[in-house]
Scaffold this motif. Structure first.
Motif, PDB file in Angstrom:
ATOM      1  N   MET A   1       0.830  -1.208   0.000  1.00  0.00           N
ATOM      2  CA  MET A   1       0.000   0.000   0.000  1.00  0.00           C
ATOM      3  C   MET A   1       0.863   1.256   0.000  1.00  0.00           C
ATOM      4  O   MET A   1       0.591   2.200  -0.742  1.00  0.00           O
ATOM      5  CB  MET A   1      -0.884   0.015   1.240  1.00  0.00           C
ATOM      6  CG  MET A   1      -2.287  -0.405   0.971  1.00  0.00           C
ATOM      7  SD  MET A   1      -3.095   0.672  -0.221  1.00  0.00           S
ATOM      8  CE  MET A   1      -4.410  -0.379  -0.717  1.00  0.00           C
TER       9      MET A   1
ATOM     10  N   ASP B   1      11.280   0.888   6.855  1.00  0.00           N
ATOM     11  CA  ASP B   1      10.792  -0.500   6.920  1.00  0.00           C
ATOM     12  C   ASP B   1      11.955  -1.390   7.394  1.00  0.00           C
ATOM     13  O   ASP B   1      13.080  -1.247   6.898  1.00  0.00           O
ATOM     14  CB  ASP B   1      10.316  -0.949   5.522  1.00  0.00           C
ATOM     15  CG  ASP B   1       9.370  -2.140   5.604  1.00  0.00           C
ATOM     16  OD1 ASP B   1       8.214  -2.003   5.149  1.00  0.00           O
ATOM     17  OD2 ASP B   1       9.791  -3.204   6.108  1.00  0.00           O
TER      18      ASP B   1
ATOM     19  N   GLN C   1      11.865  -4.911   1.154  1.00  0.00           N
ATOM     20  CA  GLN C   1      10.912  -3.824   0.886  1.00  0.00           C
ATOM     21  C   GLN C   1      11.666  -2.524   0.607  1.00  0.00           C
ATOM     22  O   GLN C   1      11.311  -1.770  -0.296  1.00  0.00           O
ATOM     23  CB  GLN C   1       9.963  -3.619   2.083  1.00  0.00           C
ATOM     24  CG  GLN C   1       9.167  -4.841   2.463  1.00  0.00           C
ATOM     25  CD  GLN C   1       8.003  -5.095   1.513  1.00  0.00           C
ATOM     26  OE1 GLN C   1       8.144  -5.007   0.299  1.00  0.00           O
ATOM     27  NE2 GLN C   1       6.859  -5.439   2.064  1.00  0.00           N
TER      28      GLN C   1
ATOM     29  N   VAL D   1       1.687   0.132   8.342  1.00  0.00           N
ATOM     30  CA  VAL D   1       2.027  -1.214   8.814  1.00  0.00           C
ATOM     31  C   VAL D   1       0.728  -1.999   8.995  1.00  0.00           C
ATOM     32  O   VAL D   1      -0.367  -1.437   8.958  1.00  0.00           O
ATOM     33  CB  VAL D   1       2.818  -1.184  10.153  1.00  0.00           C
ATOM     34  CG1 VAL D   1       4.165  -0.530   9.964  1.00  0.00           C
ATOM     35  CG2 VAL D   1       2.023  -0.492  11.250  1.00  0.00           C
TER      36      VAL D   1
ATOM     37  N   THR E   1      -7.851  -2.241  -2.721  1.00  0.00           N
ATOM     38  CA  THR E   1      -6.727  -2.766  -3.523  1.00  0.00           C
ATOM     39  C   THR E   1      -6.586  -2.141  -4.918  1.00  0.00           C
ATOM     40  O   THR E   1      -5.457  -2.069  -5.403  1.00  0.00           O
ATOM     41  CB  THR E   1      -6.767  -4.301  -3.686  1.00  0.00           C
ATOM     42  OG1 THR E   1      -8.072  -4.670  -4.070  1.00  0.00           O
ATOM     43  CG2 THR E   1      -6.363  -5.002  -2.427  1.00  0.00           C
TER      44      THR E   1
HETATM   45  P1  NAD Z   1       2.444  -5.082   3.677  1.00  0.00           P
HETATM   46  O1  NAD Z   1       2.681  -6.268   4.542  1.00  0.00           O
HETATM   47  O2  NAD Z   1       2.742  -5.152   2.226  1.00  0.00           O
HETATM   48  O3  NAD Z   1       3.240  -3.834   4.298  1.00  0.00           O
HETATM   49  C1  NAD Z   1       3.452  -3.642   5.674  1.00  0.00           C
HETATM   50  C2  NAD Z   1       4.921  -3.281   5.846  1.00  0.00           C
HETATM   51  O4  NAD Z   1       5.149  -2.906   7.208  1.00  0.00           O
HETATM   52  C3  NAD Z   1       5.889  -4.438   5.561  1.00  0.00           C
HETATM   53  O5  NAD Z   1       6.778  -4.059   4.531  1.00  0.00           O
HETATM   54  C4  NAD Z   1       6.615  -4.642   6.889  1.00  0.00           C
HETATM   55  O6  NAD Z   1       7.984  -5.020   6.716  1.00  0.00           O
HETATM   56  C5  NAD Z   1       6.491  -3.261   7.505  1.00  0.00           C
HETATM   57  N1  NAD Z   1       6.719  -3.233   8.939  1.00  0.00           N
HETATM   58  C6  NAD Z   1       6.525  -4.208   9.857  1.00  0.00           C
HETATM   59  N2  NAD Z   1       6.933  -3.781  11.080  1.00  0.00           N
HETATM   60  C7  NAD Z   1       7.382  -2.501  10.934  1.00  0.00           C
HETATM   61  C8  NAD Z   1       7.917  -1.531  11.818  1.00  0.00           C
HETATM   62  N3  NAD Z   1       8.090  -1.784  13.117  1.00  0.00           N
HETATM   63  N4  NAD Z   1       8.261  -0.328  11.315  1.00  0.00           N
HETATM   64  C9  NAD Z   1       8.113  -0.050  10.000  1.00  0.00           C
HETATM   65  N5  NAD Z   1       7.596  -0.935   9.117  1.00  0.00           N
HETATM   66  C10 NAD Z   1       7.237  -2.141   9.569  1.00  0.00           C
HETATM   67  O7  NAD Z   1       0.913  -4.672   3.913  1.00  0.00           O
HETATM   68  P2  NAD Z   1      -0.033  -3.726   2.996  1.00  0.00           P
HETATM   69  O8  NAD Z   1      -0.924  -4.567   2.176  1.00  0.00           O
HETATM   70  O9  NAD Z   1       0.782  -2.659   2.359  1.00  0.00           O
HETATM   71  O10 NAD Z   1      -0.931  -3.095   4.143  1.00  0.00           O
HETATM   72  C11 NAD Z   1      -0.488  -1.998   4.913  1.00  0.00           C
HETATM   73  C12 NAD Z   1      -1.667  -1.388   5.612  1.00  0.00           C
HETATM   74  O11 NAD Z   1      -2.609  -0.946   4.637  1.00  0.00           O
HETATM   75  C13 NAD Z   1      -2.395  -2.376   6.530  1.00  0.00           C
HETATM   76  O12 NAD Z   1      -2.628  -1.772   7.781  1.00  0.00           O
HETATM   77  C14 NAD Z   1      -3.696  -2.631   5.839  1.00  0.00           C
HETATM   78  O13 NAD Z   1      -4.763  -2.797   6.749  1.00  0.00           O
HETATM   79  C15 NAD Z   1      -3.894  -1.361   5.035  1.00  0.00           C
HETATM   80  N6  NAD Z   1      -4.727  -1.566   3.878  1.00  0.00           N
HETATM   81  C16 NAD Z   1      -4.287  -2.370   2.875  1.00  0.00           C
HETATM   82  C17 NAD Z   1      -5.096  -2.579   1.794  1.00  0.00           C
HETATM   83  C18 NAD Z   1      -4.621  -3.440   0.668  1.00  0.00           C
HETATM   84  O14 NAD Z   1      -5.386  -3.569  -0.234  1.00  0.00           O
HETATM   85  N7  NAD Z   1      -3.423  -4.001   0.683  1.00  0.00           N
HETATM   86  C19 NAD Z   1      -6.357  -1.978   1.706  1.00  0.00           C
HETATM   87  C20 NAD Z   1      -6.767  -1.161   2.748  1.00  0.00           C
HETATM   88  C21 NAD Z   1      -5.936  -0.953   3.830  1.00  0.00           C
END
Ligand code: NAD
Length: 269
Positions: free
Chosen positions: A13, A35, A40, A71, A123
């Motif tokens: 995201m 990250d 990533q 996150v 998404t």
């Molecule tokens: P993702 O797993 O691709 O990304 C999350 C990232 O956070 C990872 O790269 C991870 O390494 C990093 N991370 C973990 N611990 C960390 C820390 N302590 N400090 C910094 N970074 C850290 O997930 P995503 O799909 O990108 O989702 C991210 C957020 O977006 C989520 O909260 C999700 O609910 C929200 N979201 C996603 C979607 C979607 O379609 N993917 C839709 C709506 C909302």
């Protein structure tokens, strides 16, 4: 606008938001991505060499006017608590895209007294066609609202909600909505195949029909009901098919599906 923006979490995201911002002309050197995952960070570095990447959240926060929390919801409390001192020293606008995490919890974990915008993207944001609901807490001023909106508009359309509680309904409609559309496309494809079309032909026709209908409805001044009526001639094929769908209570089914998703979203928050 070219405020410094720090992304905490540089996953799917965050990268789609970064891609949208850069495509919109945002200066990459005003962006920070933190990250712990080397993979990533490498993905960010490969796509946008001018963006600052770090594995230390505090380093990104130290430069930002806007802090994007990207996150996973499960780790949000821990991640937010750990960065509270840096956030309190800086007081950035906090924009959270984490599903189901309430802004009052985020604000509390970060030490309080912060402007927080909570968003629910979906998404299709990954391809620049997202739909995002936004809700602001009372500390968010007009300029910060514009900032948050321009951030999310970089990956699609945005709507503001009066009340953060409505994000549960947004989650049910547009957050989970792409999956309903995929199911509908699958069902069209299966039904076309059952009528004797080659699977690939049915797949392409189903996909393009869903895309074309959405594009037509978006570009038209008329509502979906009017557009539907226009393709439904009396005694014709569409009328026959729609009668079957109405008899199967598609609308009631959709109401029940969204209610179930809304209730689950509320339980998870
Ligand atoms: P993702 O797993 O691709 O990304 C999350 C990232 O956070 C990872 O790269 C991870 O390494 C990093 N991370 C973990 N611990 C960390 C820390 N302590 N400090 C910094 N970074 C850290 O997930 P995503 O799909 O990108 O989702 C991210 C957020 O977006 C989520 O909260 C999700 O609910 C929200 N979201 C996603 C979607 C979607 O379609 N993917 C839709 C709506 C909302």
């Amino acid at each position: 606008m070219n405020e410094n923006i720090a992304f905490i979490g540089a996953g799917n995201m965050a990268r789609s938001l970064i891609g949208g911002l850069v495509a919109d002309g945002w200066n990459p050197s005003a962006l920070w991505a933190a990250d712990p995952s080397e993979d990533q960070r490498a993905l960010v570095g490969r796509h946008w060499p001018d963006i600052h990447v770090t594995d230390v959240n505090a380093e990104a926060i130290a430069h930002c006017e806007v802090l994007v929390l990207a996150v996973k919801p499960q780790v949000m409390a821990e991640v937010a608590r750990a960065m509270a001192p840096q956030v309190q020293a800086r007081k950035p606008l906090v924009v959270s895209i984490a599903a189901g995490v309430r802004s009052e919890d985020i604000e509390r974990w970060l030490g309080g007294d912060l402007a927080v915008v909570r968003c629910m993207p979906n998404t299709p944001a990954l391809v620049g066609s997202g739909a995002t609901g936004l809700a602001a807490n009372t500390r968010v001023d007009a300029r910060q609202r514009d900032l948050a909106e321009s951030l999310l508009r970089a990956v699609g359309m945005t709507v503001w909600l009066e009340d953060e509680a409505q994000l549960d309904a947004v989650t049910a409609l547009s957050g989970s909505g792409p999956a309903y559309c995929f199911l509908f496309i699958e069902a069209l494809e299966d039904a076309g195949t059952a009528l004797g079309l080659p699977r690939e032909t049915a797949r392409l026709l189903a996909l393009q029909t869903a895309f074309g209908a959405a594009k037509l409805a978006l570009e038209s001044d008329e509502d979906a009901a009017t557009l539907r009526a226009r393709v439904t001639s009396r005694g014709g094929t569409t009328e026959r098919a729609l009668a079957v769908l109405e008899a199967g209570e598609l609308r009631e089914l959709m109401q029940r599906a969204l209610t179930a998703a809304r209730d689950r979203s509320h339980e998870l928050a």
